[in-house]
Design a protein around this motif. Structure first.
Motif, PDB file in Angstrom:
ATOM      1  N   HIS A 111     -34.088 -46.373 -42.877  1.00 50.00           N
ATOM      2  CA  HIS A 111     -34.967 -47.403 -42.304  1.00 50.00           C
ATOM      3  C   HIS A 111     -34.255 -48.228 -41.218  1.00 50.00           C
ATOM      4  CE1 HIS A 111     -38.183 -50.428 -42.408  1.00 50.00           C
ATOM      5  NE2 HIS A 111     -37.235 -51.344 -42.417  1.00 50.00           N
ATOM      6  N   SER A 136     -33.099 -58.444 -39.745  1.00 53.24           N
ATOM      7  CA  SER A 136     -34.360 -58.206 -40.456  1.00 53.24           C
ATOM      8  C   SER A 136     -34.405 -59.058 -41.719  1.00 53.24           C
ATOM      9  CB  SER A 136     -34.479 -56.726 -40.794  1.00 53.24           C
ATOM     10  OG  SER A 136     -33.622 -56.430 -41.855  1.00 53.24           O
ATOM     11  N   GLY A 137     -35.389 -58.761 -42.577  1.00 52.58           N
ATOM     12  CA  GLY A 137     -35.517 -59.525 -43.813  1.00 52.58           C
ATOM     13  C   GLY A 137     -34.392 -59.225 -44.792  1.00 52.58           C
ATOM     14  N   GLY A 138     -33.800 -58.063 -44.702  1.00 53.59           N
ATOM     15  CA  GLY A 138     -32.759 -57.676 -45.657  1.00 53.59           C
ATOM     16  C   GLY A 138     -31.384 -57.492 -45.037  1.00 53.59           C
ATOM     17  N   GLY A 163     -33.428 -63.062 -41.726  1.00 50.07           N
ATOM     18  CA  GLY A 163     -34.874 -63.094 -42.001  1.00 50.07           C
ATOM     19  C   GLY A 163     -35.158 -63.793 -43.332  1.00 50.07           C
ATOM     20  N   PHE A 166     -34.933 -67.441 -42.776  1.00 49.94           N
ATOM     21  CA  PHE A 166     -36.192 -67.900 -42.157  1.00 49.94           C
ATOM     22  C   PHE A 166     -37.268 -68.015 -43.244  1.00 49.94           C
ATOM     23  CE2 PHE A 166     -34.780 -67.099 -37.782  1.00 49.94           C
ATOM     24  CZ  PHE A 166     -35.555 -67.993 -37.062  1.00 49.94           C
ATOM     25  N   ASP A 167     -37.372 -66.987 -44.086  1.00 51.79           N
ATOM     26  CA  ASP A 167     -38.438 -66.974 -45.105  1.00 51.79           C
ATOM     27  C   ASP A 167     -38.252 -68.091 -46.133  1.00 51.79           C
ATOM     28  OD1 ASP A 167     -39.543 -64.825 -43.813  1.00 51.79           O
ATOM     29  OD2 ASP A 167     -38.669 -63.326 -45.149  1.00 51.79           O
ATOM     30  N   PRO A 178     -44.364 -63.641 -45.611  1.00 48.66           N
ATOM     31  CA  PRO A 178     -43.060 -64.034 -45.069  1.00 48.66           C
ATOM     32  C   PRO A 178     -43.288 -65.037 -43.947  1.00 48.66           C
ATOM     33  CG  PRO A 178     -43.713 -61.905 -44.167  1.00 48.66           C
ATOM     34  CD  PRO A 178     -44.824 -62.347 -45.090  1.00 48.66           C
ATOM     35  N   GLY A 268     -35.147 -55.303 -35.409  1.00 43.46           N
ATOM     36  CA  GLY A 268     -35.487 -55.872 -36.713  1.00 43.46           C
ATOM     37  C   GLY A 268     -36.471 -57.015 -36.536  1.00 43.46           C
ATOM     38  N   GLY A 269     -37.117 -57.402 -37.645  1.00 41.93           N
ATOM     39  CA  GLY A 269     -38.205 -58.377 -37.596  1.00 41.93           C
ATOM     40  C   GLY A 269     -37.868 -59.670 -36.869  1.00 41.93           C
ATOM     41  N   VAL A 270     -36.653 -60.194 -37.054  1.00 41.32           N
ATOM     42  CA  VAL A 270     -36.292 -61.467 -36.410  1.00 41.32           C
ATOM     43  C   VAL A 270     -36.131 -61.269 -34.893  1.00 41.32           C
ATOM     44  CG1 VAL A 270     -34.689 -63.434 -36.485  1.00 41.32           C
ATOM     45  CG2 VAL A 270     -35.237 -62.220 -38.577  1.00 41.32           C
ATOM     46  N   ALA A 272     -38.337 -60.408 -33.132  1.00 41.90           N
ATOM     47  CA  ALA A 272     -39.613 -60.861 -32.558  1.00 41.90           C
ATOM     48  C   ALA A 272     -39.541 -62.341 -32.180  1.00 41.90           C
ATOM     49  CB  ALA A 272     -40.742 -60.643 -33.561  1.00 41.90           C
ATOM     50  N   ASN A 273     -38.475 -63.013 -32.600  1.00 42.52           N
ATOM     51  CA  ASN A 273     -38.380 -64.463 -32.355  1.00 42.52           C
ATOM     52  C   ASN A 273     -38.192 -64.765 -30.859  1.00 42.52           C
ATOM     53  OD1 ASN A 273     -36.554 -67.074 -32.142  1.00 42.52           O
ATOM     54  ND2 ASN A 273     -37.764 -67.210 -34.006  1.00 42.52           N
ATOM     55  N   CYS A 296     -40.747 -54.453 -33.595  1.00 42.66           N
ATOM     56  CA  CYS A 296     -39.616 -55.210 -34.163  1.00 42.66           C
ATOM     57  C   CYS A 296     -39.728 -55.174 -35.679  1.00 42.66           C
ATOM     58  CB  CYS A 296     -39.658 -56.663 -33.696  1.00 42.66           C
ATOM     59  SG  CYS A 296     -39.034 -56.894 -32.041  1.00 42.66           S
ATOM     60  N   ASP A 298     -41.554 -53.683 -39.364  1.00 43.88           N
ATOM     61  CA  ASP A 298     -41.621 -52.310 -39.882  1.00 43.88           C
ATOM     62  C   ASP A 298     -42.790 -51.522 -39.276  1.00 43.88           C
ATOM     63  OD1 ASP A 298     -39.484 -53.052 -41.338  1.00 43.88           O
ATOM     64  OD2 ASP A 298     -40.530 -53.160 -43.256  1.00 43.88           O
TER      65      ASP A 298
HETATM   66  O1  KG4 Z   1     -37.624 -55.750 -40.055  1.00 46.98           O
HETATM   67  P1  KG4 Z   1     -38.641 -56.404 -40.922  1.00 46.98           P
HETATM   68  O2  KG4 Z   1     -40.096 -56.194 -40.620  1.00 46.98           O
HETATM   69  O3  KG4 Z   1     -38.481 -55.977 -42.406  1.00 46.98           O
HETATM   70  C1  KG4 Z   1     -37.255 -55.653 -42.990  1.00 46.98           C
HETATM   71  O4  KG4 Z   1     -36.801 -54.498 -42.805  1.00 46.98           O
HETATM   72  O5  KG4 Z   1     -36.690 -56.577 -43.623  1.00 46.98           O
HETATM   73  O6  KG4 Z   1     -38.286 -57.952 -40.880  1.00 46.98           O
HETATM   74  C2  KG4 Z   1     -39.046 -58.913 -41.554  1.00 46.98           C
HETATM   75  C3  KG4 Z   1     -38.407 -60.266 -41.328  1.00 46.98           C
HETATM   76  C4  KG4 Z   1     -39.024 -61.342 -42.219  1.00 46.98           C
HETATM   77  O7  KG4 Z   1     -37.969 -62.046 -42.821  1.00 46.98           O
HETATM   78  C5  KG4 Z   1     -39.805 -62.207 -41.224  1.00 46.98           C
HETATM   79  O8  KG4 Z   1     -39.935 -63.544 -41.630  1.00 46.98           O
HETATM   80  C6  KG4 Z   1     -38.968 -62.077 -39.979  1.00 46.98           C
HETATM   81  O9  KG4 Z   1     -38.595 -60.703 -39.964  1.00 46.98           O
HETATM   82  N1  KG4 Z   1     -39.709 -62.425 -38.751  1.00 46.98           N
HETATM   83  C7  KG4 Z   1     -39.369 -63.450 -37.930  1.00 46.98           C
HETATM   84  C8  KG4 Z   1     -40.331 -63.474 -36.886  1.00 46.98           C
HETATM   85  N2  KG4 Z   1     -41.222 -62.455 -37.095  1.00 46.98           N
HETATM   86  C9  KG4 Z   1     -40.813 -61.811 -38.239  1.00 46.98           C
HETATM   87  N3  KG4 Z   1     -38.360 -64.321 -37.999  1.00 46.98           N
HETATM   88  C10 KG4 Z   1     -38.273 -65.251 -37.015  1.00 46.98           C
HETATM   89  N4  KG4 Z   1     -39.152 -65.355 -35.997  1.00 46.98           N
HETATM   90  C11 KG4 Z   1     -40.179 -64.484 -35.880  1.00 46.98           C
HETATM   91  N5  KG4 Z   1     -41.036 -64.582 -34.856  1.00 46.98           N
END
Ligand code: KG4
Ligand code: ZN
Length: 334
Positions: A111, A136-138, A163, A166-167, A178, A268-270, A272-273, A296, A298
């Motif tokens: 992943h 990312s979240g993890g 992440g 942030f959560d 999240p 990774g998700g963050v 997107a910030n 960014c 999943d």
């Molecule tokens: O990569 P992802 O979709 O899942 C994992 O593989 O963990 O990342 C999800 C993480 C979550 O913690 C979410 O709160 C964070 O990405 N996230 C953000 C934003 N959009 C998603 N954190 C900060 N700012 C954002 N705009």
């Protein structure tokens, strides 16, 4: 070669068709966020059941958007880890079995390797080697990407992933789960200089991160305010976000200097910030690459892309259905 990619490691069911000559043909995504929201976090059993319910409709939707049929597909890629065991098993069982039924190769994808190479889906893609900030979240890692399957972890979080920080902060501010994106939105209304939160580990050499102390600093501020008015919540969100972004920026600068790399990928998700994206773009003499916002977090497209690269090299998995809930990135090469 047209490859079907499947993602089901956590709370998103994703599917995509990637063509090794024409690029991404189509993708579909279903998010379980609303399902888990009342519980304040992902409930693994509910996640697995929802993946079972959604995987066939999402694969059908991706095929239809790509305007191809199963008969056109020449390979299947599925996320095999890391993630929730039951959730991973849904995508892996489906993907591996579909490959067998269609008599085409199937490949297990890491992943995080998907996140790492997601910017390759864009027209303006980076060239190997490059430095990647994986947030990312993890996971929170600085990775030297030498080539496909050849990664060197230069630094990572010793405790919470960014992440996760942030959560957890979003939860303290009553923003649901999240809450990363919601916290970033609230931060737009706040004064980022009202609270001086720590920039963890900057006083120490090296490229590791630590975010649990930052979360504790936020808890302390929240506890000092028996009534959290809207402006204070926004100021906490903005001050927290600035502390995180400045910390990530400082470590990226350090890593770029140490490696001499001129290209930086943020995934990774963050990733997107918006504040992080803007700040990194201002790094002098460096080319910065991001996946588009929807890739960014999943998605199936990044899995289809990585799987296609391995299939092109004739890597494929045998018929056993295996998942790896804890899978180190540097062991990812098949
Ligand atoms: O990569 P992802 O979709 O899942 C994992 O593989 O963990 O990342 C999800 C993480 C979550 O913690 C979410 O709160 C964070 O990405 N996230 C953000 C934003 N959009 C998603 N954190 C900060 N700012 C954002 N705009
Ligand atoms: Zn992810």
């Amino acid at each position: 070669m047209q490859v079907l990619g499947i993602e089901s490691s956590c709370d998103e069911t994703g599917a995509a068709i990637y063509d090794t000559e024409c690029g991404l043909l189509g993708h579909a995504l279903y998010s379980q966020v609303a399902l888990h929201d009342p519980f304040g976090g992902v409930v693994p059993e509910l996640a697995s059941r929802d993946h079972v319910r959604k995987i066939i409709p999402i694969v059908r939707e991706a095929l239809s958007k790509a305007q191809v049929t199963l008969a056109d597909i020449q390979g299947v890629a599925y996320t095999a880890g890391p993630g929730l065991a039951g959730a991973l098993l849904v995508g892996a069982s489906f993907g591996r079995t579909l490959g067998h039924a269609l008599n085409i190769p199937a490949v297990a994808v890491h992943h995080m390797e998907g996140h790492l190479l997601a910017p390759m889906l864009e027209l303006n893609a980076p060239c190997f080697p490059f430095l990647a900030l994986l947030v990312s979240g993890g996971h929170t890692q600085l990775v030297k990407v030498i080539e496909l399957g050849h990664y060197e972890i230069l630094g990572e979080s010793l405790d919470d992933a960014v992440g996760e920080a942030f959560d957890k902060t979003a939860k303290l501010l009553g923003l649901g789960y999240p809450g990363g994106a919601a916290l970033a939105k609230l931060a737009e209304l706040g004064d980022a200089n009202r609270f001086q939160f720590p920039r963890p580990m900057l006083d120490r050499p090296g490229l590791d991160f630590s975010f649990s102390g930052l979360k504790t600093a936020v808890v302390n501020v929240v506890n000092q305010h028996p009534v959290l008015d809207h402006q204070t919540r926004a100021d906490i969100a903005a001050s927290f976000q600035l502390a995180v972004v400045e910390t990530l920026m400082a470590k990226c600068r350090r890593a770029l200097q140490a490696t001499g790399m001129k290209s930086l990928v943020v995934a990774g998700g963050v990733g997107a910030n918006q504040l992080l994206r803007q700040s990194l773009q201002e790094l002098a003499d460096i080319n910065v690459f991001f996946p588009r916002l929807e890739f960014c977090t999943d998605n199936g497209a990044m899995i289809a892309y990585v799987g296609a690269q391995y299939l092109l090299k004739n890597y494929a998995n045998d018929l056993s259905i295996q998942v790896y809930p804890r899978w180190e990135l540097f062991n990812s090469s098949n």
